[in-house]
Motif scaffolding. Structure first.
Motif, mmCIF file in Angstrom:
data_model
loop_
_atom_site.group_PDB
_atom_site.id
_atom_site.type_symbol
_atom_site.label_atom_id
_atom_site.label_comp_id
_atom_site.label_asym_id
_atom_site.label_seq_id
_atom_site.Cartn_x
_atom_site.Cartn_y
_atom_site.Cartn_z
ATOM 1 N N ARG A 260 0.856 -1.269 0.170
ATOM 2 C CA ARG A 260 -0.160 -0.202 -0.005
ATOM 3 C C ARG A 260 0.733 1.222 0.016
ATOM 4 O O ARG A 260 0.379 2.425 -0.426
ATOM 5 C CB ARG A 260 -1.081 0.118 1.033
ATOM 6 C CG ARG A 260 -1.948 -1.240 1.119
ATOM 7 C CD ARG A 260 -2.976 -1.112 2.247
ATOM 8 N NE ARG A 260 -3.800 -2.396 2.167
ATOM 9 C CZ ARG A 260 -4.542 -2.810 3.043
ATOM 10 N NH1 ARG A 260 -4.547 -2.118 4.293
ATOM 11 N NH2 ARG A 260 -5.543 -3.746 3.188
ATOM 12 N N ARG A 261 2.102 1.027 0.272
ATOM 13 C CA ARG A 261 3.059 2.210 0.325
ATOM 14 C C ARG A 261 3.835 2.605 -1.169
ATOM 15 O O ARG A 261 4.683 3.559 -1.191
ATOM 16 C CB ARG A 261 4.360 1.940 1.432
ATOM 17 C CG ARG A 261 3.733 1.921 2.876
ATOM 18 C CD ARG A 261 4.746 2.090 3.666
ATOM 19 N NE ARG A 261 5.717 0.968 3.721
ATOM 20 C CZ ARG A 261 5.581 -0.107 4.409
ATOM 21 N NH1 ARG A 261 4.552 -0.378 5.021
ATOM 22 N NH2 ARG A 261 6.688 -1.107 4.377
ATOM 23 N N LEU A 262 3.396 1.669 -2.156
ATOM 24 C CA LEU A 262 3.989 1.763 -3.389
ATOM 25 C C LEU A 262 3.203 2.151 -4.524
ATOM 26 O O LEU A 262 1.988 2.069 -4.453
ATOM 27 C CB LEU A 262 4.652 0.511 -3.742
ATOM 28 C CG LEU A 262 5.987 0.007 -2.916
ATOM 29 C CD1 LEU A 262 5.918 -1.547 -2.913
ATOM 30 C CD2 LEU A 262 7.115 0.810 -3.051
ATOM 31 N N LYS A 263 3.801 2.939 -5.442
ATOM 32 C CA LYS A 263 2.975 3.181 -6.669
ATOM 33 C C LYS A 263 3.298 2.391 -7.964
ATOM 34 O O LYS A 263 4.383 2.187 -8.021
ATOM 35 C CB LYS A 263 3.655 4.851 -7.049
ATOM 36 C CG LYS A 263 2.747 5.652 -7.818
ATOM 37 C CD LYS A 263 3.289 7.050 -8.078
ATOM 38 C CE LYS A 263 2.735 7.889 -6.910
ATOM 39 N NZ LYS A 263 3.455 9.150 -7.305
ATOM 40 N N PHE A 264 2.191 1.701 -8.303
ATOM 41 C CA PHE A 264 2.375 0.646 -9.322
ATOM 42 C C PHE A 264 1.816 1.050 -10.795
ATOM 43 O O PHE A 264 0.794 1.636 -10.750
ATOM 44 C CB PHE A 264 1.794 -0.595 -9.030
ATOM 45 C CG PHE A 264 2.104 -1.262 -7.718
ATOM 46 C CD1 PHE A 264 3.241 -2.401 -7.917
ATOM 47 C CD2 PHE A 264 1.732 -1.046 -6.394
ATOM 48 C CE1 PHE A 264 3.689 -3.013 -6.677
ATOM 49 C CE2 PHE A 264 2.243 -1.606 -5.355
ATOM 50 C CZ PHE A 264 3.347 -2.598 -5.464
ATOM 51 N N VAL A 265 2.631 0.696 -11.735
ATOM 52 C CA VAL A 265 1.840 0.447 -13.320
ATOM 53 C C VAL A 265 1.883 -0.972 -13.541
ATOM 54 O O VAL A 265 2.696 -1.730 -13.593
ATOM 55 C CB VAL A 265 2.821 1.126 -14.406
ATOM 56 C CG1 VAL A 265 2.187 0.991 -15.776
ATOM 57 C CG2 VAL A 265 2.878 2.590 -13.896
ATOM 58 N N HIS A 266 0.441 -1.448 -13.592
ATOM 59 C CA HIS A 266 0.295 -2.789 -13.691
ATOM 60 C C HIS A 266 -0.122 -3.228 -15.044
ATOM 61 O O HIS A 266 -1.062 -2.417 -16.041
ATOM 62 C CB HIS A 266 -1.269 -3.037 -12.895
ATOM 63 C CG HIS A 266 -1.329 -4.483 -12.632
ATOM 64 N ND1 HIS A 266 -2.396 -4.997 -11.873
ATOM 65 C CD2 HIS A 266 -0.621 -5.739 -12.873
ATOM 66 C CE1 HIS A 266 -2.296 -6.009 -11.585
ATOM 67 N NE2 HIS A 266 -1.052 -6.594 -12.266
ATOM 68 N N TYR B 98 13.000 1.182 -2.263
ATOM 69 C CA TYR B 98 12.025 2.398 -2.242
ATOM 70 C C TYR B 98 12.007 3.066 -3.574
ATOM 71 O O TYR B 98 12.442 4.361 -3.734
ATOM 72 C CB TYR B 98 12.346 3.379 -1.333
ATOM 73 C CG TYR B 98 12.537 2.938 0.202
ATOM 74 C CD1 TYR B 98 11.692 2.222 1.049
ATOM 75 C CD2 TYR B 98 13.998 2.888 0.765
ATOM 76 C CE1 TYR B 98 11.837 1.590 2.227
ATOM 77 C CE2 TYR B 98 14.187 2.371 1.937
ATOM 78 C CZ TYR B 98 13.265 1.860 2.822
ATOM 79 O OH TYR B 98 13.277 1.184 3.713
ATOM 80 N N PRO B 99 11.517 2.727 -4.720
ATOM 81 C CA PRO B 99 11.711 3.030 -5.989
ATOM 82 C C PRO B 99 10.389 4.292 -5.945
ATOM 83 O O PRO B 99 9.396 4.109 -5.276
ATOM 84 C CB PRO B 99 11.279 1.849 -6.893
ATOM 85 C CG PRO B 99 10.632 0.846 -6.093
ATOM 86 C CD PRO B 99 11.153 0.871 -4.826
ATOM 87 N N ASP B 100 10.476 5.111 -6.923
ATOM 88 C CA ASP B 100 9.489 5.989 -7.018
ATOM 89 C C ASP B 100 8.117 5.377 -7.699
ATOM 90 O O ASP B 100 7.394 5.823 -7.409
ATOM 91 C CB ASP B 100 9.934 7.139 -8.113
ATOM 92 C CG ASP B 100 11.125 7.760 -7.605
ATOM 93 O OD1 ASP B 100 11.068 8.452 -6.281
ATOM 94 O OD2 ASP B 100 12.213 8.079 -8.173
ATOM 95 N N VAL B 101 8.376 4.375 -8.553
ATOM 96 C CA VAL B 101 7.196 3.624 -9.340
ATOM 97 C C VAL B 101 7.856 2.297 -9.611
ATOM 98 O O VAL B 101 8.862 1.924 -9.784
ATOM 99 C CB VAL B 101 6.893 4.295 -10.436
ATOM 100 C CG1 VAL B 101 8.117 4.303 -11.476
ATOM 101 C CG2 VAL B 101 5.611 3.909 -11.253
#
Length: 457
Positions: free
Chosen positions: A49-55, A148-151
């Motif tokens: 829930r802390r990460l930004k994903f492109v699925h 800790y990646p940005d995306v």
């Protein structure tokens, strides 16, 4: 306490042991459903829930699309996690951060953190988490607690709706295309398969898709409408034109809702134009609506330098040998189209091996008309297709689809087959290795002299 009980929770002591433990979960198979991954994530405080994903979902082109996105974002200064499967050279390939594999010691450390939770869930009515579930959990821990990646560019394993990766709530979804693959699990019609892929579309989260069949696009657009998600469909919201093609690369002109753009690619294969256009549309959505800072020059360089192993990859110049992991009907059609548009050669020598779970007749119908010599072998994998059975399918299609002088050789041992294949390719010929990535992985390692190659899903 007996030794078995003591051994069950003794720490793993090496990278090889950790990979063996994860791969040891393969017998639990592909079990669609999110209960076990949800239980695992709960045990670690829901780090996803802390990460930004492109699925990214789709039948073909997922990996290449992930490669374009990763390269473009890294060139623009973003820290990028990339989770993909299967892997071509080493188990760590599936967990990348800024284009580099997870370090062996980090994988070992995370496996040791996961193992007690996995064993605990295995004792419940949920049963043991599978290899892919544990790999997915390991990826999430790596990105959320180590680098800790940005995306995170996040590729589905199989399908979408019930795929383990669907535990995430992304900022953007991509469905590359829909074709005939994994029909034993996803359904026996394109509409059923499309419904599974469309399962990654989340409420209010935009979706980019390159699907072309009207009945498939209908499923995706209906799902998007239902979930109040904006759908950017190829041919409607964006399009592209091929501007050049050749053995060293190709280029396209992108037309989108916000602007036009010219892209050059070093990745070969006509199908990469479609993947690149879809990836660029995705970046346009991130730029326009999600405050991603992207510079045109850096984005263009990212596309040009994007690389994806085993997809129209020229691994040898003398003789010329191309590797392409086309293993389903759509993949074979795309390979055939690419060979006809960008390559010149006297004879085409094709070496191939397949898994027994695939549809092979349509594969042959696309590729046989181009082939002068066909060498059929078997991948070193438990679900392999018997070479003589595969040859029977090819023989059955010979009269209608093959060249008059087509030569077919059956050689079950892939290493012997490779030696025969190499010696068959003349100086003006083109050799192509195609089929399951389990074969591509082994052959590629041998041709490129990679001693530490592993392979797997």
């Amino acid at each position: 306490m007996d030794n078995n009980e003591r051994g069950a929770s003794a720490p793993l002591t090496s990278y090889a042991e950790a990979v063996d433990w994860i791969n040891g979960l393969i017998p639990f198979g592909i079990r669609p459903g999110l209960e076990r991954i949800e239980a695992l994530m709960e045990a670690f405080g829901h780090p996803h829930r802390r990460l930004k994903f492109v699925h990214v979902a789709g039948t073909n082109g997922k990996g290449s699309t992930c490669a374009f996105l990763t390269s473009a974002l890294i060139h623009n200064g973003y820290d990028v996690g990339t989770f993909t499967s299967p892997y071509i050279t080493k188990f760590t390939n599936r967990f990348q951060y800024n284009g580099r594999d997870i370090p062996d010691e980090t994988l070992l450390e995370l496996a040791n953190r996961l193992r007690p939770a996995v064993e605990k869930i295995a004792q419940t009515e949920l049963g043991s988490p599978t290899m892919f579930e544990v790999s997915t959990a390991l990826a999430i821990l790596y990105y959320a607690e180590v680098c800790y990646p940005d995306v995170v560019i996040w590729e589905t394993g199989l399908g979408g709706r019930m795929d383990v990766t669907n535990i995430v709530n992304p900022v953007l979804s991509i469905i590359t295309n829909v074709g005939h693959d994994h029909m034993d699990i996803l359904g026996d019609t394109l509409e059923k398969i499309a419904a599974e892929k469309a399962g990654i579309i989340k409420p209010g989260v935009p979706v980019v898709t390159s699907v072309s069949q009207p009945e498939v696009l209908r499923v995706i657009k209906d799902t998007a409408e239902l979930r109040k998600s904006t759908c950017y469909a190829a041919g409607e919201r964006f399009s592209y034109e091929k501007t050049s093609t050749g053995e060293s690369g190709q280029s396209l002109h992108f037309k989108g809702p916000f602007r036009d753009f010219d892209l050059s690619l070093s990745l070969r294969g006509e199908y990469q134009l479609e993947n690149a256009a879809g990836a660029f549309m995705a970046l346009e959505v991130l730029r326009q609506y999600m405050a991603f800072q992207l510079e045109d020059e850096k984005t263009a360089a990212g596309f040009e330098e994007a690389f994806w192993a085993g997809r129209m990859e020229l691994v040898s110049e003398r003789p010329r040998i191309l590797m392409d992991g086309a293993h389903n009907p759509e993949g074979a059609a795309a390979l055939a189209q690419s060979l006809q548009s960008g390559w010149t050669y006297d004879r085409l020598v094709l070496m191939m091996g397949m898994l027994s779970t695939k549809s092979h007749e349509d594969y042959f119908k696309s590729i046989l008309p181009l082939v002068d010599e066909l060498i059929i072998t078997e991948p070193d994998f438990r679900k392999k297709m018997n070479a003589s059975s595969l040859a029977e399918i090819a023989e059955g299609l010979r009269a209608e689809y093959a060249k008059p002088n087509l030569r077919i050789t059956v050689q079950p041992d892939w290493q012997t087959a490779l030696a025969e294949f190499r010696s068959s390719i003349g100086s003006e010929d083109l050799g192509v290795v195609s089929g399951t990535l389990y074969l591509i992985s082994d052959v590629r390692a041998q041709l490129l002299h990679q001693a530490d190659s592993e392979k797997g899903w």
